[in-house]
Design an enzyme around this catalytic site. Structure first.
Site, mmCIF file in Angstrom:
data_model
loop_
_atom_site.group_PDB
_atom_site.id
_atom_site.type_symbol
_atom_site.label_atom_id
_atom_site.label_comp_id
_atom_site.label_asym_id
_atom_site.label_seq_id
_atom_site.Cartn_x
_atom_site.Cartn_y
_atom_site.Cartn_z
ATOM 1 N N ASP A 168 0.812 -1.234 0.000
ATOM 2 C CA ASP A 168 0.000 0.000 0.000
ATOM 3 C C ASP A 168 0.833 1.268 0.000
ATOM 4 O OD1 ASP A 168 -2.235 -1.646 0.091
ATOM 5 O OD2 ASP A 168 -2.251 -1.680 2.278
ATOM 6 N N LYS A 200 1.782 2.211 -5.073
ATOM 7 C CA LYS A 200 2.343 1.691 -6.337
ATOM 8 C C LYS A 200 1.431 1.954 -7.529
ATOM 9 C CE LYS A 200 2.409 -2.330 -4.352
ATOM 10 N NZ LYS A 200 2.078 -1.979 -2.952
ATOM 11 N N GLY A 201 0.113 1.778 -7.308
ATOM 12 C CA GLY A 201 -0.842 1.939 -8.406
ATOM 13 C C GLY A 201 -0.756 3.324 -9.020
ATOM 14 N N GLY A 206 -4.478 -4.252 -3.867
ATOM 15 C CA GLY A 206 -5.482 -3.217 -4.134
ATOM 16 C C GLY A 206 -4.719 -1.967 -4.519
ATOM 17 N N HIS A 207 -4.699 -1.639 -5.796
ATOM 18 C CA HIS A 207 -3.923 -0.503 -6.291
ATOM 19 C C HIS A 207 -4.887 0.612 -6.699
ATOM 20 C CE1 HIS A 207 -0.293 -3.312 -7.271
ATOM 21 N NE2 HIS A 207 -0.654 -3.328 -6.004
ATOM 22 N N GLN A 223 1.985 -6.016 -3.252
ATOM 23 C CA GLN A 223 2.428 -6.142 -1.864
ATOM 24 C C GLN A 223 3.710 -5.309 -1.661
ATOM 25 O OE1 GLN A 223 1.437 -9.501 -3.469
ATOM 26 N NE2 GLN A 223 -0.465 -8.475 -2.971
ATOM 27 N N LYS A 280 2.905 10.028 -0.242
ATOM 28 C CA LYS A 280 2.083 10.502 0.877
ATOM 29 C C LYS A 280 2.829 11.451 1.817
ATOM 30 C CE LYS A 280 -1.634 8.001 1.699
ATOM 31 N NZ LYS A 280 -2.646 6.959 1.954
HETATM 32 P P1 GDP Z 1 -0.780 0.384 -3.548
HETATM 33 O O1 GDP Z 1 -1.389 -0.891 -3.098
HETATM 34 O O2 GDP Z 1 0.687 0.439 -3.289
HETATM 35 O O3 GDP Z 1 -1.126 0.742 -4.959
HETATM 36 O O4 GDP Z 1 -1.413 1.526 -2.626
HETATM 37 P P2 GDP Z 1 -2.969 1.674 -2.227
HETATM 38 O O5 GDP Z 1 -3.736 2.127 -3.403
HETATM 39 O O6 GDP Z 1 -3.445 0.455 -1.528
HETATM 40 O O7 GDP Z 1 -2.877 2.780 -1.101
HETATM 41 C C1 GDP Z 1 -2.327 4.027 -1.340
HETATM 42 C C2 GDP Z 1 -3.404 5.088 -1.055
HETATM 43 O O8 GDP Z 1 -2.789 6.357 -0.958
HETATM 44 C C3 GDP Z 1 -4.417 5.235 -2.137
HETATM 45 O O9 GDP Z 1 -5.645 5.616 -1.583
HETATM 46 C C4 GDP Z 1 -3.860 6.339 -3.031
HETATM 47 O O10 GDP Z 1 -4.869 7.036 -3.741
HETATM 48 C C5 GDP Z 1 -3.235 7.221 -1.993
HETATM 49 N N1 GDP Z 1 -2.036 7.963 -2.412
HETATM 50 C C6 GDP Z 1 -1.011 7.566 -3.196
HETATM 51 N N2 GDP Z 1 -0.036 8.508 -3.226
HETATM 52 C C7 GDP Z 1 -0.462 9.507 -2.436
HETATM 53 C C8 GDP Z 1 0.108 10.745 -2.026
HETATM 54 O O11 GDP Z 1 1.225 11.110 -2.368
HETATM 55 N N3 GDP Z 1 -0.632 11.526 -1.172
HETATM 56 C C9 GDP Z 1 -1.879 11.147 -0.736
HETATM 57 N N4 GDP Z 1 -2.524 11.958 0.089
HETATM 58 N N5 GDP Z 1 -2.442 9.991 -1.103
HETATM 59 C C10 GDP Z 1 -1.736 9.183 -1.921
HETATM 60 P P1 IMO Z 2 -0.880 -4.139 -2.327
HETATM 61 O O1 IMO Z 2 -0.443 -4.660 -3.658
HETATM 62 C C1 IMO Z 2 -0.967 -4.602 2.002
HETATM 63 C C2 IMO Z 2 -1.031 -8.690 3.560
HETATM 64 C C3 IMO Z 2 -2.280 -9.160 4.270
HETATM 65 C C4 IMO Z 2 -1.692 -10.152 5.251
HETATM 66 C C5 IMO Z 2 -0.562 -10.782 4.439
HETATM 67 C C6 IMO Z 2 -0.924 -12.087 3.768
HETATM 68 O O2 IMO Z 2 -2.178 -3.416 -2.364
HETATM 69 O O3 IMO Z 2 0.207 -3.373 -1.659
HETATM 70 P P2 IMO Z 2 -2.444 -12.772 1.705
HETATM 71 O O4 IMO Z 2 -3.844 -12.402 1.347
HETATM 72 O O5 IMO Z 2 -1.431 -12.368 0.703
HETATM 73 O O6 IMO Z 2 -2.319 -14.207 2.085
HETATM 74 O O7 IMO Z 2 -2.127 -11.933 3.054
HETATM 75 O O8 IMO Z 2 -0.194 -9.842 3.453
HETATM 76 N N1 IMO Z 2 -1.241 -8.166 2.197
HETATM 77 C C7 IMO Z 2 -1.186 -6.875 1.878
HETATM 78 N N2 IMO Z 2 -0.998 -5.785 2.650
HETATM 79 N N3 IMO Z 2 -1.068 -4.476 0.660
HETATM 80 C C8 IMO Z 2 -1.229 -5.560 -0.132
HETATM 81 O O9 IMO Z 2 -1.189 -5.476 -1.476
HETATM 82 C C9 IMO Z 2 -1.316 -6.830 0.470
HETATM 83 N N4 IMO Z 2 -1.496 -8.074 0.003
HETATM 84 C C10 IMO Z 2 -1.422 -8.883 1.064
HETATM 85 O O10 IMO Z 2 -2.922 -8.090 4.921
HETATM 86 O O11 IMO Z 2 -1.104 -9.470 6.325
HETATM 87 MG MG MG Z 3 -2.900 -1.589 -1.836
#
Ligand code: GDP
Ligand code: IMO
Ligand code: MG
Length: 420
Positions: free
Chosen positions: A12, A15-16, A39-40, A221, A328
């Site tokens: 999280d 990356k997305g 979840g990107h 991840q 962030k």
């Molecule tokens: P990922 O799994 O690595 O793609 O990240 P996620 O989408 O799960 O979580 C990142 C969250 O932070 C999302 O809600 C993005 O929209 C948000 N985000 C990403 N970059 C920034 C940033 O620089 N500032 C803020 N405020 N939000 C960001």
């Molecule tokens: P993105 O790509 C954050 C975590 C789960 C759990 C562990 C194992 O959005 O960064 P799993 O379902 O893979 O067997 O869970 O890994 N986990 C993540 N945490 N971002 C993710 O993906 C994750 N994918 C799995 O919360 O602790």
């Molecule tokens: Mg994510």
């Protein structure tokens, strides 16, 4: 030539958004591991969309997107996701390719994941319950079914054989849930999956590389969730690090050039497991609220804490990170003071490495404090505009990690990014 974007923390990192931003410079965007546990989040025309399995290049009409062999694919989630992106006017079938070697997540994998977690009591991994672990177990256990098998006449027979094996596992867990509705959905979704361009991913991608096309490999991840190098057993089941690009796409190591490591300006973790810099206080709560730190896949609150340079340095080492993208940063805009963890006190002794079993030792982070910048940075576009306190923070990271922070993300929008 292949560049990689991957997470340096526990997922999280943003990356997305970063893949979506960089996609314009590439011809192909390819996912190499993980599955719908990811979840990107992307913002397209100001509207939020979360991708789980579709590569984050999908909104760039002229780019090719590949789901690589290292991914475990859930046809049901994919179908749903395709419907979501279609609502944005994307013709997802046009430019998306799927490797025939990618393993399928079956309904019974999801059931086993759930049963296994339930059986763990207080030792839960905190899995996303998407069937990731069981699907990878069937891959390494040499039982799984792959996307290419969908085209075999014997697919249903093979499915039933595997289901019987899974049934025994589920019985051993005393799992009683009826999964017939999941199976119905699954068989519907695999018909949908068959309509995609199912390819031999390794020839497909190497052919593109040979023709001089640029490939961007998108990690899911984060490095601290890597099955080998993460905080085992509180990890995911795939190779989330740069080495996973080679096995997850079929490209040779010499083809990899830049490794962009994405890290938040602080740190989060969702699910169980060690997190030395976790803040169980009002600062942690403030970061969670300001950063909307809730899981993009499961909606669970993310645990929040200070940036951990011991873990980041480790992640830079195992990935060969060439540039850091700090995301962030804006979430820290209102803080009076910031902290970075420089080392750990492990059972009272100062260490600067990741211990073998982080969860079995007492770790106390050693912090260095920084003055907060107390400035809204979200509308800034140029490095020179950034407050001096923030530049001090970045300078410190550069010196400590010996890898430069080259980009600073200052908001969720695609164009909210500053080049250092
Ligand atoms: P990922 O799994 O690595 O793609 O990240 P996620 O989408 O799960 O979580 C990142 C969250 O932070 C999302 O809600 C993005 O929209 C948000 N985000 C990403 N970059 C920034 C940033 O620089 N500032 C803020 N405020 N939000 C960001
Ligand atoms: P993105 O790509 C954050 C975590 C789960 C759990 C562990 C194992 O959005 O960064 P799993 O379902 O893979 O067997 O869970 O890994 N986990 C993540 N945490 N971002 C993710 O993906 C994750 N994918 C799995 O919360 O602790
Ligand atoms: Mg994510």
């Amino acid at each position: 030539m292949v560049d990689v974007i991957l997470g340096l923390q526990w997922g999280d990192e943003g990356k997305g958004k970063i893949v979506d931003y960089f996609a314009k410079n590439y011809d192909v965007v390819a996912r190499f591991q993980g599955g719908p546990n990811a979840g990107h989040t992307l913002y397209v025309d100001g509207k939020k969309i979360v991708l789980h399995q579709i590569p984050s290049g999908i909104f760039h009409e002229e780019k090719t997107n590949l789901i690589g062999n290292g991914v475990v694919l859930d046809a049901v989630t994919l179908k749903r996701e395709c419907e979501n992106v279609a609502a944005f006017g994307v013709d997802y079938k046009k430019n998306m390719y799927i490797s025939e070697r990618a393993h399928l997540i079956l309904p019974t994998h999801r059931a086993i994941d759930k049963a296994s977690e339930l059986s763990k009591g207080n030792e839960k991994i905190g899995s996303t319950l998407k069937g990731i672990g069981p699907a990878y177990m069937d891959k390494t256990g040499r039982n799984g079914l792959r996307v290419g098998n969908l085209l075999d006449k014997s697919f249903t027979t093979e499915y039933i054989k595997l289901r019987l094996k899974h049934q025994k596992i589920l019985e051993s867990f005393n799992f009683q849930e009826d999964i017939s509705a999941w199976e119905e959905e699954f068989f519907e979704a695999i018909e949908f999956l068959k309509e995609f361009k199912i390819v031999n991913g390794e020839y497909f991608i190497n052919d593109k590389i040979q023709k001089g096309q640029r490939v961007l490999a998108e990690g899911a991840q984060g490095s601290m969730l890597d099955v080998d190098f993460g905080t085992f057993p509180f990890v995911t089941s795939s190779s989330t690090i740069s080495a996973g690009v080679c096995t997850g796409l079929g490209v040779a190591p010499q083809k990899i050039k830049e490794v962009f490591g994405v890290s938040k300006a602080y740190c989060t973790r969702v699910g169980s497991g060690p997190f030395p810099t976790e803040l169980n206080d009002e600062t942690g709560e403030l970061i969670r609220k300001t950063g909307s730190e809730f899981g993009a896949t499961t909606g669970r609150p993310r645990r929040c804490g200070w940036i951990d340079l011991v873990a980041l340095q480790f992640a830079c080492m195992i990935n060969g990170v060439t540039q850091i993208i700090m995301t962030k940063a804006d979430i820290l805009d209102n803080l009076d003071e910031l902290k970075v963890c420089n080392s750990y006190l492990v059972n009272g002794e100062e260490k600067n490495y990741i211990p073998f079993q982080m969860n079995k030792v007492n770790i106390e982070p050693v912090y260095k404090s920084f003055e907060g910048w107390k400035t809204d940075i979200t509308a800034m576009h140029d490095f020179s505009e950034l407050p001096q306190q923030m530049k001090n923070y970045i300078d410190y990271l550069n010196t400590f990690l010996k890898v430069p922070v080259k980009y600073i993300s200052n908001g969720p929008g695609k164009e909210q990014i500053i080049i250092a």
